[in-house]
Each structure stands twice: as C-alpha cells, then as structure tokens.
Design an enzyme around this catalytic site. Structure first.
Site, PDB file in Angstrom:
ATOM      1  N   GLU A 129      25.083  43.012  48.582  1.00  0.00           N
ATOM      2  CA  GLU A 129      25.336  41.767  47.836  1.00  0.00           C
ATOM      3  C   GLU A 129      24.312  40.698  48.219  1.00  0.00           C
ATOM      4  OE1 GLU A 129      29.255  40.212  48.261  1.00  0.00           O
ATOM      5  OE2 GLU A 129      29.098  38.991  46.468  1.00  0.00           O
ATOM      6  N   HIS A 194      25.291  35.834  41.952  1.00  0.00           N
ATOM      7  CA  HIS A 194      24.939  34.761  42.886  1.00  0.00           C
ATOM      8  C   HIS A 194      23.661  34.076  42.408  1.00  0.00           C
ATOM      9  CE1 HIS A 194      28.048  35.120  45.935  1.00  0.00           C
ATOM     10  NE2 HIS A 194      27.964  36.430  45.820  1.00  0.00           N
ATOM     11  N   HIS A 215      31.019  39.998  40.257  1.00  0.00           N
ATOM     12  CA  HIS A 215      32.200  39.119  40.097  1.00  0.00           C
ATOM     13  C   HIS A 215      31.966  37.928  39.144  1.00  0.00           C
ATOM     14  CE1 HIS A 215      30.336  37.069  43.530  1.00  0.00           C
ATOM     15  NE2 HIS A 215      30.885  37.859  44.422  1.00  0.00           N
ATOM     16  N   ASP A 273      36.671  42.556  46.403  1.00  0.00           N
ATOM     17  CA  ASP A 273      35.826  41.668  47.207  1.00  0.00           C
ATOM     18  C   ASP A 273      36.551  41.332  48.518  1.00  0.00           C
ATOM     19  OD1 ASP A 273      33.491  40.345  47.752  1.00  0.00           O
ATOM     20  OD2 ASP A 273      33.916  38.587  46.527  1.00  0.00           O
TER      21      ASP A 273
HETATM   22 ZN   LIG Z   1      31.381  40.195  47.870  1.00  0.00          ZN
END
Ligand SMILES: [Zn+2]
Length: 383
Positions: A129, A194, A215, A273
C-alpha cells in the site's frame, strides 16, 4: 466429505436443501438432492448458507499480528485465526516503510510462503500500500518515508519477495505510465489510491490497464463538483474494481449505497483494511511506528484521531453491506469472492462454488456468524 442440507449460494440461484460432495481438495458434485453417503463423512449444515470462501485483498493484520513487525510465527498466527471470519484466502498489506524495513519484511514473508502444511487460510501474496503514494492523501502512512513510483525499487522488491507481490497501491499521477506498465507486465494488479489527483488524471493509466482502486473514498480526492477526484473516475469507469471498507465506520451508509448503485455487484470487492488490533480488546496499539487507539471496531491515530485501518472482521463487513443495501446473496458472493478472484487471476481454480473447483468454502447463518470454514476441502474451522 458431504455437506448436506445447505442453502448453496450460486451466481444464478440459491439451491435450498442442497448437497455438496468434496473429494481431496475439490468440489466434485453439487446436487439439489441428498448425495448417497457411501462411507463419506457427512456434515449437516442445518439450512445455513454455503458460500464461496471470502477473499480479503487488503488486510494489515489482526489477532495481535502486524505483518510488518514481530517474529516469524506471526504470518502463521494470522492465517490460523482469520478462518474464524470465513476468510479462505487473503493478500496481506504493508503500510509505508523505509526501504530497509520493506526488504526485511519481504524476505521474512518469502520464507513463510515457502513453508508447507499451513492449516489456516491461504496467503496469496503481498499488497504494497506504500510507499508510492501521495503526501497529500497519506492517511495513516508515515509522510517521511514516501517515495515516487520507482521502477528500480519495485523491481528489487519483486525479486526479494520471490515474485509474491500481487497488488501495488500508488498515486498514478506521480509517474508517466511506465510504472503502471511495469506492474502489469509483472502480473501485479496496479491499484490507484492514496492520491489527490483530479478525475481526468486517471485516464492515461486506465487506458494502460489500471482497473483497481484502493478503498474508494478513503485516502483520495472525492466528489467535488468543481474539482472531481479519483472517487468520481472510479465510479464512472464501469469496469474498475473498487475496494470498499464496509465496516460502517469508514464510509457513511448512504455512500455505501451510492457505490453499490453505481458500480453494481460486479465491480466491488469488500475488504477489511484491518490491523493487528482486530480480535483484541480495546486499548492502545501500534501500526508501523504510529500509535493508535482501538475502541470497538474503530482504530484511530492517537496523535490526531484520523482513522488508521479497521478493527472489524470480514463477516461483519459483509453483513453490514448486505443489510444496509439489501444486497441479494447471489450478488453478495461477487463482492466477497468472485470479482477479486478474477482480478487476481485465480478464478479458474477458486472463488465460486462450481464442480471441479477447489473447495474453499464458508458456512454462515442468517446473522453472518461463521459456522464452518473449509480451505482446500479441509474443515479448518468449526464454531
Ligand atoms: Zn490499508
């Protein structure tokens, strides 16, 4: 082994009072009638739901395990505990670490992947990630350790892991498309996330084949009508598979509904997560070098109260999404197993209940309590 008296959830229907014959690691027969026992072990599922085993492609730990720190046993401890949630396969995620720590982690992980006789859920590989993400949407990642998407570095990580990196989250606007191509050429799922990018900025990488988003809504530019972000392009591109943390904390119920209505069951995969504190009592823990506080299923950074991963279990997230958006069981299995199995290129073998597929299965009651978990045809968990 025969599983009888099950509500077998298939893509086109639910077989009421169905039976399933498992031999070695495979589903041999699916029947609407009872199958002749003939010396086979028989388990009566008492009218509960038999679903494909859940696949979590984004999980950082649980049951006291943080994948990135601790002794060698940690990977095994997680694998043996997560079956309680109905998970039969998972991709373990790492947060942003220093290059040295990543190398250490990937080396330890490679040794675990080479181990045999694992009795729990199957680890499919690593989801990195970090560190290739944007400082503007870093979430709970350490800003001092971020780097731009870098082919030389990922090449090194791939080699150290013995080609066990399956997904990489990155801010796609920080590279020119070459990083995306490199991931695809190495059979790694490029996952955009992100990032503070504008919606149009996804286009070049989408055309190259980036069709996974980390996500959705969490850690990204959202729905601003003057400056639409990644959340918008992830929704409007029908064939992008979006990870959804449906724990009821990370996303408002109406947003869960919006995602389901726009993407449909075919383009959502439910993730946890979750972090090391999952399955433990409330209190203070660490995720990477950051201090967090767990309260119920919520885990927040101690310093600024920002969400830092989840303490929820997979079956909780499945139940929450199903009940809030009234998702039929035949659709739900796409969101828990089928879509991500296709994305990870394992759907020929697992991810759905079909004859000749591997028997990775979960049995749940109406409340989504996990009653049994089967991995490769073996009963690994019974409540
Ligand atoms: Zn994560």
């Amino acid at each position: 082994m025969i599983l009888k008296n099950a509500k077998i959830v298939l893509q086109d229907k639910i077989i009421e009072n169905g039976s399933l014959l498992i031999k070695d690691n495979k589903i041999i027969k699916i029947s609407e009638k009872e199958i002749d026992a003939n010396k086979e072990e028989v388990i009566d599922l008492k009218g509960n739901y038999l679903m494909p085993g859940f696949i979590d492609c984004h999980v950082h730990g649980g049951y006291g395990v943080d994948f990135e720190t601790g002794d060698e046993k940690r990977f095994l401890t997680f694998s043996e505990n997560v079956i309680k949630e109905g998970i039969t396969s998972y991709v373990q995620a790492s947060v942003t670490n220093s290059v040295e720590d990543n190398k250490k982690y990937l080396t330890e992980f490679k040794n675990f992947k080479n181990a045999k006789n694992i009795k729990g859920a199957k680890c499919l590989g690593v989801h990195m990630e970090g560190p290739f993400i944007s400082a503007e949407k870093k979430g709970a990642h350490d800003p001092n350790l971020l780097v731009k998407p870098n082919i030389d570095l990922i090449k090194e990580f791939i080699e150290i892991s013995n080609k066990n990196i399956k997904i990489v989250t990155y801010a796609s606007e920080l590279q020119d498309g070459s990083f995306t191509k490199y991931l695809i050429n190495n059979k790694i799922v490029p996952s955009v996330g992100h990032t503070n990018q504008e919606s149009y900025e996804l286009e070049k990488d989408y055309l190259l084949g980036a069709k996974h988003v980390t996500h959705i809504f969490n850690g990204m530019s959202g729905v601003d009508h003057y400056r639409p972000g990644l959340a918008v392009s992830a929704l409007t591109h029908k064939d992008i598979l979006v990870e959804v943390i449906s724990d009821g904390v990370h996303l408002n119920e109406d947003i869960l509904d919006l995602i389901y209505k726009i993407k449909g069951a075919d383009n959502i995969c439910i993730i946890t997560d979750s972090i090391n504190a999952k399955g433990l009592s409330d209190g203070e823990y660490k995720i990477g070098n950051l201090e967090v506080i767990k309260k119920g299923i919520e885990v927040r950074l101690k310093s600024n109260n920002v969400l830092a991963g989840s303490g929820a279990t997979y079956n909780h997230n499945v139940k929450f999404y199903k009940e809030k958006c009234l998702i039929p069981m035949t659709e739900l299995i796409k969101m828990t197993s089928i879509n991500i199995a296709k994305q990870l290129n394992i759907y020929e073998k697992t991810g759905s209940i079909e004859e000749n597929k591997i028997a990775d299965l979960v049995v749940v009651d109406k409340e989504f309590n996990v009653l049994y978990t089967f991995v490769e045809g073996k009963k690994v968990y019974e409540r």
